[in-house]
Design an enzyme around this catalytic site. Structure first.
Site, PDB file in Angstrom:
ATOM      1  N   ARG A 161       0.758  -1.083  -0.126  1.00  0.00           N
ATOM      2  CA  ARG A 161      -0.085   0.010  -0.007  1.00  0.00           C
ATOM      3  C   ARG A 161       0.969   1.153  -0.114  1.00  0.00           C
ATOM      4  O   ARG A 161       2.000   1.274   0.369  1.00  0.00           O
ATOM      5  CB  ARG A 161      -0.867   0.118   1.267  1.00  0.00           C
ATOM      6  CG  ARG A 161      -1.706  -1.144   1.298  1.00  0.00           C
ATOM      7  CD  ARG A 161      -2.650  -1.277   2.664  1.00  0.00           C
ATOM      8  NE  ARG A 161      -3.426  -2.171   2.940  1.00  0.00           N
ATOM      9  CZ  ARG A 161      -3.212  -3.480   3.286  1.00  0.00           C
ATOM     10  NH1 ARG A 161      -1.942  -3.627   4.123  1.00  0.00           N
ATOM     11  NH2 ARG A 161      -4.096  -4.319   3.615  1.00  0.00           N
ATOM     12  N   LYS A 184      -1.965  -2.997   8.054  1.00  0.00           N
ATOM     13  CA  LYS A 184      -3.172  -2.801   8.640  1.00  0.00           C
ATOM     14  C   LYS A 184      -3.272  -3.538  10.164  1.00  0.00           C
ATOM     15  O   LYS A 184      -3.019  -4.704  10.058  1.00  0.00           O
ATOM     16  CB  LYS A 184      -4.548  -2.975   7.689  1.00  0.00           C
ATOM     17  CG  LYS A 184      -4.686  -2.065   6.708  1.00  0.00           C
ATOM     18  CD  LYS A 184      -6.087  -2.310   5.889  1.00  0.00           C
ATOM     19  CE  LYS A 184      -6.440  -1.367   5.132  1.00  0.00           C
ATOM     20  NZ  LYS A 184      -7.533  -1.541   4.387  1.00  0.00           N
ATOM     21  N   HIS A 252      -2.759   2.017  -5.905  1.00  0.00           N
ATOM     22  CA  HIS A 252      -3.455   0.997  -5.346  1.00  0.00           C
ATOM     23  C   HIS A 252      -3.523   0.008  -6.339  1.00  0.00           C
ATOM     24  O   HIS A 252      -3.585  -1.154  -6.170  1.00  0.00           O
ATOM     25  CB  HIS A 252      -4.580   1.352  -4.505  1.00  0.00           C
ATOM     26  CG  HIS A 252      -4.785   0.366  -3.440  1.00  0.00           C
ATOM     27  ND1 HIS A 252      -4.102   0.072  -2.399  1.00  0.00           N
ATOM     28  CD2 HIS A 252      -5.720  -0.600  -3.529  1.00  0.00           C
ATOM     29  CE1 HIS A 252      -4.667  -1.121  -1.515  1.00  0.00           C
ATOM     30  NE2 HIS A 252      -5.934  -1.364  -2.228  1.00  0.00           N
ATOM     31  N   ARG A 255      -1.015  -2.544  -6.442  1.00  0.00           N
ATOM     32  CA  ARG A 255      -1.015  -3.565  -5.531  1.00  0.00           C
ATOM     33  C   ARG A 255      -2.037  -4.760  -5.937  1.00  0.00           C
ATOM     34  O   ARG A 255      -1.460  -5.988  -5.972  1.00  0.00           O
ATOM     35  CB  ARG A 255      -1.450  -3.164  -4.172  1.00  0.00           C
ATOM     36  CG  ARG A 255      -1.712  -4.041  -2.998  1.00  0.00           C
ATOM     37  CD  ARG A 255      -1.949  -3.246  -1.938  1.00  0.00           C
ATOM     38  NE  ARG A 255      -2.915  -4.078  -0.835  1.00  0.00           N
ATOM     39  CZ  ARG A 255      -2.381  -4.840  -0.059  1.00  0.00           C
ATOM     40  NH1 ARG A 255      -1.127  -5.183  -0.053  1.00  0.00           N
ATOM     41  NH2 ARG A 255      -3.105  -5.497   0.820  1.00  0.00           N
ATOM     42  N   HIS A 278      -3.663  -9.879   3.953  1.00  0.00           N
ATOM     43  CA  HIS A 278      -5.106  -9.872   4.269  1.00  0.00           C
ATOM     44  C   HIS A 278      -5.279 -10.491   5.329  1.00  0.00           C
ATOM     45  O   HIS A 278      -4.686 -11.822   5.675  1.00  0.00           O
ATOM     46  CB  HIS A 278      -5.820 -10.686   2.963  1.00  0.00           C
ATOM     47  CG  HIS A 278      -5.917  -9.562   1.789  1.00  0.00           C
ATOM     48  ND1 HIS A 278      -6.167 -10.205   0.396  1.00  0.00           N
ATOM     49  CD2 HIS A 278      -5.682  -8.430   1.448  1.00  0.00           C
ATOM     50  CE1 HIS A 278      -6.002  -8.984  -0.422  1.00  0.00           C
ATOM     51  NE2 HIS A 278      -5.843  -7.819   0.290  1.00  0.00           N
ATOM     52  N   TYR A 287      -9.471 -12.067  -6.275  1.00  0.00           N
ATOM     53  CA  TYR A 287      -8.714 -12.084  -7.315  1.00  0.00           C
ATOM     54  C   TYR A 287      -9.070 -13.149  -8.313  1.00  0.00           C
ATOM     55  O   TYR A 287      -8.700 -13.082  -9.420  1.00  0.00           O
ATOM     56  CB  TYR A 287      -7.150 -12.140  -7.071  1.00  0.00           C
ATOM     57  CG  TYR A 287      -6.585 -10.774  -6.226  1.00  0.00           C
ATOM     58  CD1 TYR A 287      -6.584  -9.451  -6.981  1.00  0.00           C
ATOM     59  CD2 TYR A 287      -6.665 -10.459  -4.932  1.00  0.00           C
ATOM     60  CE1 TYR A 287      -6.083  -8.510  -6.281  1.00  0.00           C
ATOM     61  CE2 TYR A 287      -6.126  -9.572  -4.339  1.00  0.00           C
ATOM     62  CZ  TYR A 287      -6.169  -8.410  -4.761  1.00  0.00           C
ATOM     63  OH  TYR A 287      -5.695  -7.230  -4.318  1.00  0.00           O
TER      64      TYR A 287
END
Length: 308
Positions: A161, A184, A252, A255, A278, A287
């Site tokens: 990110r 995150k 983004h 990514r 994730h 994806y």
């Protein structure tokens, strides 16, 4: 401010403090929870015509929850944002149950609005390469051009990110073969770094006129301060416009491209999940939908019936 509303806000702050101190939730997440739950408490006070203290919080009904959700949608809140707010409210109520025995089945039974899955919008490999090459042409100052190339190469080569790339410090140079990235929720993951990525960052450092301390930012702005992410976004915007790429070709998107191209090359979902950081495999599974959509598009164009 009434006693009941004081009590509700005090409960909210107690909960947030526990999240931060005990569960290690990030400041950004705590602020998002504060915004969502304080909005809910404010609505509840107005809706009930009185302060939302413990008694009112325990007596909340399905009708009250529906009224809140309808009010949020009427003021323009998206289904996705409302789902996030409801999740925060449910988390708050779980804590109320643990700490004070306040059980509210009407809250836990409330369903979030159905969300239309937003598929990632990657660019193909040729477009990713063209974007990196075009980025270098956006600034006449050599070190800034090299910096921009280094940033976008890092985004695409490591699937970072923007915030993660710009959080790197000068102590991270020269880039190792693997990077420890804090993403995150302050979760750390290990990301391999390609030689081309290490070379791009080394080229930038060689030309950069500023020399920050080891704990200073790796990527610098014109005057030597930390590089603003908006600058990266503007550079990408100029580049995509010149190449005729869609508005979805953002930093983004690089990514997303990293993940999609790995999947196309035979990478397994669990490994890609770990590389992206994730929390849930279901997020990474988006994806596969992108892959299937592309496959059907190619198949549709090449099918003999399409050539009639």
């Amino acid at each position: 401010m009434t006693e009941g509303s004081d009590q509700a806000l005090h409960l909210l702050e107690q909960w947030l403090e526990r999240l931060y101190a005990v569960r290690g939730v990030s400041n950004k997440t705590v602020e998002a929870y504060r915004h969502d739950v304080s909005g809910f408490l404010g609505f509840l006070g107005n809706h009930l015509g009185g302060p939302a203290g413990k008694t009112a919080l325990a007596a909340i009904t399905v009708s009250d929850m529906r009224a809140w959700m309808a009010s949020e949608r009427n003021r323009g809140l998206s289904a996705r944002s409302l789902a996030r707010a409801l999740s925060a409210v449910k988390s708050f109520y779980r804590w109320l149950g643990e700490e004070f025995g306040i059980e509210a089945a009407s809250v836990t039974a409330t369903r979030a609005p159905k969300l239309k899955q937003r598929l990632p919008r990657p660019v193909d490999q040729a477009a990713a390469k063209a974007l990196i090459e075009r980025v270098e042409l956006q600034h006449q100052t050599p070190w800034i051009a090299a910096r921009d190339v280094a940033v976008v190469t890092l985004l695409y080569g490591c699937g970072l990110r923007i915030s993660e790339a710009l959080s790197l410090t000068r102590a991270d140079h020269p880039l190792p073969e693997v990077l420890r990235i804090k993403g995150k929720g302050d979760k750390t993951r290990i990301v391999p770094v390609l030689p081309v990525t290490r070379a791009a960052v080394a080229d930038y450092i060689k030309l950069c006129p500023h020399n920050p301390p080891p704990d200073g930012p790796l990527f610098l702005g014109l005057r030597g301060g930390a590089l603003n992410p908006r600058q990266v976004q503007k550079t990408m915007e100029k580049s995509r416009l010149q190449l005729g790429l869609p508005a979805t070709a953002t930093p983004h998107a690089l990514r997303h491209s990293f993940a999609t191209h790995l999947l196309e090359a035979g990478g397994d979902l669990r490994s890609i999940q770990e590389l992206l950081g994730h929390a849930s495999l279901s997020t990474t599974q988006a994806y596969t939908a992108v892959n299937q959509a592309r496959l059907m598009e190619v198949y549709d164009k090449s099918h003999p019936r399409a050539k009639r």
